[in-house]
Design a protein around this motif. Structure first.
Motif, PDB file in Angstrom:
ATOM      1  N   ILE A 195       3.426   0.337   7.566  1.00  0.00           N
ATOM      2  CA  ILE A 195       4.465   0.152   8.586  1.00  0.00           C
ATOM      3  C   ILE A 195       5.752   0.869   8.171  1.00  0.00           C
ATOM      4  O   ILE A 195       6.374   1.593   8.953  1.00  0.00           O
ATOM      5  CB  ILE A 195       4.753  -1.349   8.791  1.00  0.00           C
ATOM      6  N   ILE A 196       6.126   0.684   6.914  1.00  0.00           N
ATOM      7  CA  ILE A 196       7.411   1.227   6.477  1.00  0.00           C
ATOM      8  C   ILE A 196       7.372   2.760   6.473  1.00  0.00           C
ATOM      9  O   ILE A 196       8.367   3.416   6.778  1.00  0.00           O
ATOM     10  CB  ILE A 196       7.803   0.657   5.091  1.00  0.00           C
ATOM     11  N   MET A 197       6.201   3.323   6.150  1.00  0.00           N
ATOM     12  CA  MET A 197       6.139   4.790   6.147  1.00  0.00           C
ATOM     13  C   MET A 197       6.160   5.342   7.566  1.00  0.00           C
ATOM     14  O   MET A 197       6.740   6.407   7.814  1.00  0.00           O
ATOM     15  CB  MET A 197       4.931   5.268   5.358  1.00  0.00           C
ATOM     16  N   PRO A 244       2.346  -3.604   4.924  1.00  0.00           N
ATOM     17  CA  PRO A 244       3.781  -3.298   4.945  1.00  0.00           C
ATOM     18  C   PRO A 244       4.097  -1.848   4.574  1.00  0.00           C
ATOM     19  O   PRO A 244       4.998  -1.241   5.155  1.00  0.00           O
ATOM     20  CB  PRO A 244       4.357  -4.253   3.888  1.00  0.00           C
ATOM     21  N   MET A 245       3.320  -1.294   3.628  1.00  0.00           N
ATOM     22  CA  MET A 245       3.585   0.105   3.250  1.00  0.00           C
ATOM     23  C   MET A 245       3.322   1.050   4.405  1.00  0.00           C
ATOM     24  O   MET A 245       4.088   1.977   4.663  1.00  0.00           O
ATOM     25  CB  MET A 245       2.702   0.505   2.066  1.00  0.00           C
ATOM     26  N   LEU A 267       0.508  -5.323  -0.226  1.00  0.00           N
ATOM     27  CA  LEU A 267       1.389  -4.194   0.093  1.00  0.00           C
ATOM     28  C   LEU A 267       0.834  -3.225   1.135  1.00  0.00           C
ATOM     29  O   LEU A 267       1.603  -2.464   1.726  1.00  0.00           O
ATOM     30  CB  LEU A 267       1.689  -3.399  -1.186  1.00  0.00           C
ATOM     31  N   TYR A 312      12.347   7.508  11.572  1.00  0.00           N
ATOM     32  CA  TYR A 312      13.748   7.695  11.179  1.00  0.00           C
ATOM     33  C   TYR A 312      14.051   9.185  11.012  1.00  0.00           C
ATOM     34  O   TYR A 312      15.073   9.684  11.482  1.00  0.00           O
ATOM     35  CB  TYR A 312      14.019   6.946   9.877  1.00  0.00           C
ATOM     36  N   LEU A 356       7.843   3.898   9.933  1.00  0.00           N
ATOM     37  CA  LEU A 356       9.263   3.790  10.282  1.00  0.00           C
ATOM     38  C   LEU A 356      10.061   4.940   9.669  1.00  0.00           C
ATOM     39  O   LEU A 356      10.979   5.475  10.294  1.00  0.00           O
ATOM     40  CB  LEU A 356       9.839   2.454   9.794  1.00  0.00           C
ATOM     41  N   SER A 357       9.701   5.300   8.427  1.00  0.00           N
ATOM     42  CA  SER A 357      10.397   6.399   7.780  1.00  0.00           C
ATOM     43  C   SER A 357      10.211   7.699   8.564  1.00  0.00           C
ATOM     44  O   SER A 357      11.152   8.478   8.726  1.00  0.00           O
ATOM     45  CB  SER A 357       9.883   6.548   6.342  1.00  0.00           C
ATOM     46  N   PHE A 392       8.008 -11.713   7.022  1.00  0.00           N
ATOM     47  CA  PHE A 392       9.224 -10.925   7.186  1.00  0.00           C
ATOM     48  C   PHE A 392      10.249 -11.344   6.150  1.00  0.00           C
ATOM     49  O   PHE A 392      10.501 -12.545   6.000  1.00  0.00           O
ATOM     50  CB  PHE A 392       9.822 -11.154   8.569  1.00  0.00           C
TER      51      PHE A 392
END
Lengths: 172, 167
Positions: B80-82, B77-78, B74, B88, B84-85, B11
Motif C-alpha cells: 500500500i505504502i509503495m 502495508p508495504m 509487513l 505522490y 502511495l509513494s 491503522f
C-alpha cells in the motif's frame, strides 16, 4: 546499485539505533536523506512521513516510503529489510539470553536509562517535522492543535490526520 | 504463522490489533507472557512490533516462522505504502493534492509532538531524567550530532544516573 547500497547502509544503521521505535530515528533520517544525500526536500520529507503515518501498518513504513521515493519498488524493499532485519536479529538473540535471566536488575536499569533518551529523540523528531511542515501560520496552527488534541484526548489519529488534510485542502 | 496477515492491518497503532489476535483469538500466549515479551522488545532498538513478530515467529517455527510473521505483518502495508509513494511522485505537485499534503504533514508533526509529550510526561518525575532528555533533544536538534554519537554520549550518562537511582 550504489543507491540501493546507500539505502541499505543508512537504514541498517538506523535499525540498531531506533530506541523506542522508528520515530526516534526521524531526526537522523531527515539529516541523512535531506542534508547529506539530498534525496528530497525538507517539505517532501515531512509529507512522506505524514503519508506513511496515515497508511495502515507499523511505523517502520517510513523506511519503505523513503526507499520507494528514492529508488522505486526495489528501494522500498531494500530500505524496509535493512530497517527491520538487524533489530529483529538482535531481538531474537537477546530474547534467547533473557529467557535464562528473567527480571535481572540490569534489565530494569537499561529500560529506565532508555526512557529519557527516547523522550528526547521523539521530541526532536516532532520538532524537525514541524519545522519542515510548518511553512506558515496556518500549518503551525494545525500542528499545535493536533499536538494538543493527541496529548489531551483519545481521538483516533486518523481523524486528526484527515482533519489536517481537509483543512489544508479548504484553506490554502 | 501465515495467519498473521489477516489480523494485523491496523491503522497507526498495530499493537492493539496484534495483542487481540495473539492473546485472545489464537491463544499463542497468555497476557502476562505477552507483556513480558513486549517489554523486552520495547527496550531493544527497532520497531517494537516487528521485533515482537520476529521473536514470536522464531519461538514457534524457527527462521521460517520469523520470516512468515514479518512477511505477514509487513507485506500488505508495504504494498500500500509503495503504491502511495508512486501516486505522490505523480500527483504530489498538483495544487489541491499539494495543499492537502501540507495540512496532512502539519497534522502528522502535531501528532508526533503529542505522542512525544505523553512519553515525556513520566520522564518529568525525575530531574536527572529531564536533564538527559533535554540534552538528547539539544544534541539532535541544535548541534545536529549524528544519532550514533548522540547515543554514545547520552547512554552511559543515562545508565549511570538510572543505576544510581535504582537500588
Amino acid at each position: 546499485m550504489s543507491l540501493l547500497l546507500q539505502l541499505a547502509a543508512l537504514f541498517a544503521k538506523l535499525s540498531l539505533l531506533a530506541v523506542g521505535g522508528a520515530g526516534a530515528t526521524v531526526p537522523e533520517m531527515a539529516r541523512e536523506a535531506v542534508h547529506v544525500h539530498h534525496w528530497l526536500t525538507p517539505a517532501q520529507f515531512a509529507q512522506l512521513y505524514a503519508i506513511s503515518n496515515s497508511a495502515p501498518g507499523p511505523n517502520v513504513l517510513i523506511a519503505t516510503i523513503l526507499g520507494a521515493h528514492v529508488a522505486g519498488v526495489a528501494g522500498g524493499i531494500v530500505a524496509t529489510l535493512a530497517m527491520i532485519l538487524p533489530s529483529c536479529a538482535l531481538a531474537v538473540l537477546v530474547n534467547r539470553q533473557l529467557e535464562r535471566h528473567a527480571g535481572a536488575r540490569w534489565r530494569r536499569v537499561l529500560q529506565a536509562a532508555l526512557l529519557p533518551i527516547t523522550a528526547g529523540l521523539l521530541m526532536a523528531a516532532a520538532l524537525v517535522l514541524a519545522r519542515q511542515a510548518d511553512t506558515g501560520w496556518l500549518t503551525l496552527a494545525i500542528t499545535l492543535a493536533c499536538a494538543a488534541a493527541s496529548y489531551q484526548t483519545k481521538l483516533h489519529p486518523l481523524l486528526l490526520l484527515g482533519g489536517g488534510a481537509a483543512l489544508g485542502l479548504l484553506l490554502f | 504463522m501465515g495467519f498473521f496477515q489477516a489480523g494485523i492491518l491496523g491503522f497507526g497503532g498495530v499493537l492493539p490489533m496484534a495483542r487481540r489476535m495473539v492473546v485472545d483469538d489464537r491463544r499463542w500466549m497468555s497476557q502476562t507472557e505477552f507483556n513480558e515479551l513486549f517489554a523486552v522488545c520495547q527496550s531493544l532498538p527497532g520497531a517494537n512490533i516487528t521485533n515482537f513478530a520476529a521473536v514470536l515467529g522464531m519461538r514457534h517455527r524457527g527462521v521460517t516462522g520469523a520470516a512468515a510473521a514479518l512477511a505477514g505483518l509487513l507485506g500488505a502495508p508495504m504494498a500500500i505504502i509503495m503504491a502511495l509513494s508512486g501516486l505522490y511522485a505523480r500527483y504530489g505537485t498538483l495544487a489541491p493534492v499539494h495543499h492537502a499534503l501540507a495540512g496532512l504533514a502539519a497534522a502528522a508533526a502535531g501528532l508526533l509532538l503529542g505522542t512525544a509529550g505523553r512519553i515525556a510526561a513520566p520522564v518529568c518525575k525525575s530531574l536527572s531524567n529531564v536533564a538527559v532528555a533535554v540534552l538528547v533533544l539539544a544534541m539532535a536538534l541544535l548541534l545536529h550530532l549524528s544519532l550514533p554519537l548522540t547515543m554514545l554520549l547520552a547512554l552511559p550518562l543515562s545508565l549511570f544516573l538510572s543505576g544510581r537511582a535504582m537500588p
